[in-house]
Design a protein around this motif. Structure first.
Motif, PDB file in Angstrom:
ATOM      1  N   GLY A 174       0.803  -1.213   0.000  1.00  0.00           N
ATOM      2  CA  GLY A 174       0.000   0.000   0.000  1.00  0.00           C
ATOM      3  C   GLY A 174       0.840   1.269   0.000  1.00  0.00           C
ATOM      4  N   ALA A 175       0.259   2.322  -0.592  1.00  0.00           N
ATOM      5  CA  ALA A 175       0.971   3.596  -0.708  1.00  0.00           C
ATOM      6  C   ALA A 175       1.219   4.260   0.645  1.00  0.00           C
ATOM      7  CB  ALA A 175       0.183   4.539  -1.611  1.00  0.00           C
ATOM      8  N   ASP A 176       0.591   3.744   1.721  1.00  0.00           N
ATOM      9  CA  ASP A 176       0.881   4.317   3.041  1.00  0.00           C
ATOM     10  C   ASP A 176       2.335   4.041   3.444  1.00  0.00           C
ATOM     11  OD1 ASP A 176       0.131   1.606   3.101  1.00  0.00           O
ATOM     12  OD2 ASP A 176      -0.421   1.687   5.214  1.00  0.00           O
ATOM     13  N   LEU A 177       2.994   3.092   2.756  1.00  0.00           N
ATOM     14  CA  LEU A 177       4.369   2.743   3.131  1.00  0.00           C
ATOM     15  C   LEU A 177       5.407   3.373   2.197  1.00  0.00           C
ATOM     16  CD1 LEU A 177       3.657  -0.933   4.154  1.00  0.00           C
ATOM     17  CD2 LEU A 177       4.381   0.913   5.658  1.00  0.00           C
ATOM     18  N   VAL A 178       4.954   4.214   1.274  1.00  0.00           N
ATOM     19  CA  VAL A 178       5.915   4.726   0.292  1.00  0.00           C
ATOM     20  C   VAL A 178       7.002   5.577   0.954  1.00  0.00           C
ATOM     21  CG1 VAL A 178       4.643   6.807  -0.457  1.00  0.00           C
ATOM     22  CG2 VAL A 178       6.115   5.618  -2.051  1.00  0.00           C
ATOM     23  N   ASP A 179       6.638   6.337   1.979  1.00  0.00           N
ATOM     24  CA  ASP A 179       7.643   7.179   2.640  1.00  0.00           C
ATOM     25  C   ASP A 179       8.713   6.355   3.340  1.00  0.00           C
ATOM     26  OD1 ASP A 179       6.036   9.197   1.790  1.00  0.00           O
ATOM     27  OD2 ASP A 179       5.544   9.986   3.770  1.00  0.00           O
ATOM     28  N   SER A 180       8.366   5.137   3.729  1.00  0.00           N
ATOM     29  CA  SER A 180       9.341   4.277   4.397  1.00  0.00           C
ATOM     30  C   SER A 180      10.378   3.712   3.428  1.00  0.00           C
ATOM     31  CB  SER A 180       8.643   3.070   5.034  1.00  0.00           C
ATOM     32  OG  SER A 180       7.801   3.480   6.068  1.00  0.00           O
ATOM     33  N   THR A 181      10.070   3.761   2.153  1.00  0.00           N
ATOM     34  CA  THR A 181      10.916   3.071   1.179  1.00  0.00           C
ATOM     35  C   THR A 181      12.320   3.667   1.120  1.00  0.00           C
ATOM     36  OG1 THR A 181       8.915   2.546  -0.025  1.00  0.00           O
ATOM     37  CG2 THR A 181      10.983   2.224  -1.198  1.00  0.00           C
ATOM     38  N   ALA A 182      12.411   4.983   1.236  1.00  0.00           N
ATOM     39  CA  ALA A 182      13.736   5.615   1.206  1.00  0.00           C
ATOM     40  C   ALA A 182      14.583   5.103   2.369  1.00  0.00           C
ATOM     41  CB  ALA A 182      13.594   7.130   1.286  1.00  0.00           C
ATOM     42  N   TRP A 183      13.976   5.021   3.550  1.00  0.00           N
ATOM     43  CA  TRP A 183      14.686   4.468   4.707  1.00  0.00           C
ATOM     44  C   TRP A 183      15.117   3.032   4.435  1.00  0.00           C
ATOM     45  CZ3 TRP A 183      10.421   6.146   8.688  1.00  0.00           C
ATOM     46  CH2 TRP A 183      10.688   7.428   9.149  1.00  0.00           C
ATOM     47  N   GLN A 184      14.182   2.268   3.882  1.00  0.00           N
ATOM     48  CA  GLN A 184      14.465   0.838   3.698  1.00  0.00           C
ATOM     49  C   GLN A 184      15.585   0.623   2.672  1.00  0.00           C
ATOM     50  OE1 GLN A 184      10.609  -1.049   3.139  1.00  0.00           O
ATOM     51  NE2 GLN A 184       9.881  -0.165   5.056  1.00  0.00           N
ATOM     52  N   ILE A 185      15.623   1.472   1.665  1.00  0.00           N
ATOM     53  CA  ILE A 185      16.697   1.367   0.664  1.00  0.00           C
ATOM     54  C   ILE A 185      18.047   1.654   1.325  1.00  0.00           C
ATOM     55  CG2 ILE A 185      17.673   2.540  -1.363  1.00  0.00           C
ATOM     56  CD1 ILE A 185      14.773   2.741  -2.449  1.00  0.00           C
ATOM     57  N   ARG A 186      18.111   2.689   2.164  1.00  0.00           N
ATOM     58  CA  ARG A 186      19.390   3.019   2.816  1.00  0.00           C
ATOM     59  C   ARG A 186      19.777   1.943   3.845  1.00  0.00           C
ATOM     60  NH1 ARG A 186      20.583   5.479  -0.889  1.00  0.00           N
ATOM     61  NH2 ARG A 186      20.906   7.719  -1.110  1.00  0.00           N
ATOM     62  N   ILE A 187      18.815   1.387   4.533  1.00  0.00           N
ATOM     63  CA  ILE A 187      19.128   0.319   5.505  1.00  0.00           C
ATOM     64  C   ILE A 187      19.668  -0.906   4.746  1.00  0.00           C
ATOM     65  CG2 ILE A 187      18.150  -1.305   7.189  1.00  0.00           C
ATOM     66  CD1 ILE A 187      16.170   0.975   7.992  1.00  0.00           C
ATOM     67  N   ALA A 188      19.035  -1.259   3.638  1.00  0.00           N
ATOM     68  CA  ALA A 188      19.511  -2.407   2.846  1.00  0.00           C
ATOM     69  C   ALA A 188      20.933  -2.155   2.373  1.00  0.00           C
ATOM     70  CB  ALA A 188      18.579  -2.634   1.651  1.00  0.00           C
ATOM     71  N   GLN A 189      21.204  -0.953   1.898  1.00  0.00           N
ATOM     72  CA  GLN A 189      22.551  -0.649   1.411  1.00  0.00           C
ATOM     73  C   GLN A 189      23.571  -0.715   2.542  1.00  0.00           C
ATOM     74  OE1 GLN A 189      21.421   3.055  -0.432  1.00  0.00           O
ATOM     75  NE2 GLN A 189      21.546   2.170  -2.494  1.00  0.00           N
ATOM     76  N   ALA A 190      23.179  -0.227   3.727  1.00  0.00           N
ATOM     77  CA  ALA A 190      24.103  -0.258   4.870  1.00  0.00           C
ATOM     78  C   ALA A 190      24.449  -1.693   5.241  1.00  0.00           C
ATOM     79  CB  ALA A 190      23.467   0.465   6.059  1.00  0.00           C
ATOM     80  N   LEU A 191      23.523  -2.623   5.003  1.00  0.00           N
ATOM     81  CA  LEU A 191      23.760  -4.035   5.344  1.00  0.00           C
ATOM     82  C   LEU A 191      24.291  -4.820   4.151  1.00  0.00           C
ATOM     83  CD1 LEU A 191      20.494  -4.635   7.402  1.00  0.00           C
ATOM     84  CD2 LEU A 191      22.832  -4.752   8.317  1.00  0.00           C
ATOM     85  N   GLY A 192      24.483  -4.155   3.025  1.00  0.00           N
ATOM     86  CA  GLY A 192      24.993  -4.843   1.830  1.00  0.00           C
ATOM     87  C   GLY A 192      23.972  -5.783   1.209  1.00  0.00           C
ATOM     88  N   LEU A 193      22.669  -5.451   1.319  1.00  0.00           N
ATOM     89  CA  LEU A 193      21.610  -6.330   0.801  1.00  0.00           C
ATOM     90  C   LEU A 193      21.052  -5.785  -0.511  1.00  0.00           C
ATOM     91  CD1 LEU A 193      19.709  -6.875   4.180  1.00  0.00           C
ATOM     92  CD2 LEU A 193      21.408  -8.385   3.110  1.00  0.00           C
ATOM     93  N   ARG A 194      20.479  -6.705  -1.308  1.00  0.00           N
ATOM     94  CA  ARG A 194      19.905  -6.294  -2.594  1.00  0.00           C
ATOM     95  C   ARG A 194      18.596  -5.553  -2.369  1.00  0.00           C
ATOM     96  NH1 ARG A 194      21.057 -10.811  -7.152  1.00  0.00           N
ATOM     97  NH2 ARG A 194      20.202  -9.181  -8.462  1.00  0.00           N
TER      98      ARG A 194
END
Ligand code: GLU
Length: 303
Positions: free
Chosen positions: A202-222
């Protein structure tokens, strides 16, 4: 947040076999809004001849409702939607999230934050970022440190190209001050662990996506592809009322429920379709067209 209109199509470089998921929190039974998210992720997976998984995001013990996880699974099964692999419960994976926090601590990518929600409305005041070590013994959350001036841009399959200015979002909490891993951390770890290529939610989670992308990158995840589908709202455009949210889908006729959900997803099931869940889903997979939702952030229930 800046937003430019996209085509809503699937042009990305993702080459792994499609794996999608529906990841409900067992804080309430499936309602019209959450069913639409479940159905969209299911249809997108099936239309790509992909795998579809269900994951129960039950880390917030205080908000979980007993038995609701089973009720969600049973309702989905009555609509002919079942996970292709055993259902994962996040509460069984606490050591995985703790190991990820250790990894982030060792890389010095997180800091302890003692700001209370009432002080800051959920963000860090900025005081904690710069005072490592001075709060030992005080209950603290862990936050990921964004670089100054950072922006995150990604291509959403429904909403087009989106850009977030990190200083406006604030540094995300990855571990709460009560010692519970934050949703933002756990979702990233589990999407990667389950090999998820496509997040449809759902679009209610779109704002979280930027955080999730940076967290994935910090952990070296795809990083998966994202498609944020419109939120279901009342006919007058207001937030779905509590009474509609608590209306149990489980009590309704499965075929009617699926047809209503398909129409909310802007798919156009023909009138002659056999009124049986299997036949409706078969049609819906064959005709699934995410571009019908391009640019939409809400869809209203019929009056
Ligand atoms: N567990 C989250 C929720 O129910 C959804 C997580 C996700 O799809 O990323 O709101």
């Amino acid at each position: 947040m800046k937003n430019s209109t996209g085509t809503g199509t699937t042009a990305t470089a993702e080459s792994r076999p499609y794996r999608g998921r529906f990841a409900p929190s067992p804080t309430g039974r499936l309602h019209r809004g959450s069913l639409v998210a479940a159905l969209a992720s299911f249809l997108d997976a099936r239309a790509h001849a992909g795998t579809w998984l269900i994951r129960i995001e039950d880390l917030d013990a205080a908000r979980n409702q007993p038995g609701v996880d089973q009720s969600i699974l049973e309702t989905l099964a009555s609509l002919h939607m079942s996970s292709d692999a055993p259902v994962l419960h996040q509460s069984a994976r606490l050591e995985v999230y703790a190991a990820a926090l250790e990894q982030l601590r060792h890389a010095d990518l997180v800091y302890r934050c003692t700001c209370s929600r009432s002080e800051t409305g959920g963000a860090c005041s900025g005081r904690c970022r710069d005072q490592a070590g001075s709060t030992a013994g005080v209950p603290a959350a862990w936050r990921l440190r964004f670089a100054a001036g950072d922006t995150v841009t990604f291509q959403d399959r429904v909403l087009g190209q989106l850009q977030f200015v990190c200083s406006e979002l604030g540094d995300p909490v990855v571990y709460r001050r009560d010692g519970v891993p934050a949703y933002q951390l756990a979702v990233v770890i589990d999407d990667a662990a389950q090999g998820i290529t496509d997040v449809v939610r759902g679009a209610d989670l779109v704002d979280s996506t930027a955080w999730q992308i940076r967290i994935a990158q910090a952990l070296g995840l795809r990083i998966p592809r994202y498609a944020h589908i419109p939120l279901v709202v009342e006919p007058d455009g207001s937030k779905l009322s509590k009474s509609r949210q608590s209306l149990p889908i489980s009590g309704l006729d499965p075929a009617t429920t699926l047809l209503q959900s398909l129409r909310l997803l802007r798919q156009q099931p023909p009138a002659h379709l056999e009124a049986a869940p299997a036949a409706i889903l078969e049609w819906a997979v064959r005709h699934w067209d995410l571009t019908q939702l391009a640019g939409l952030r809400t869809v209203a229930l019929p009056a």
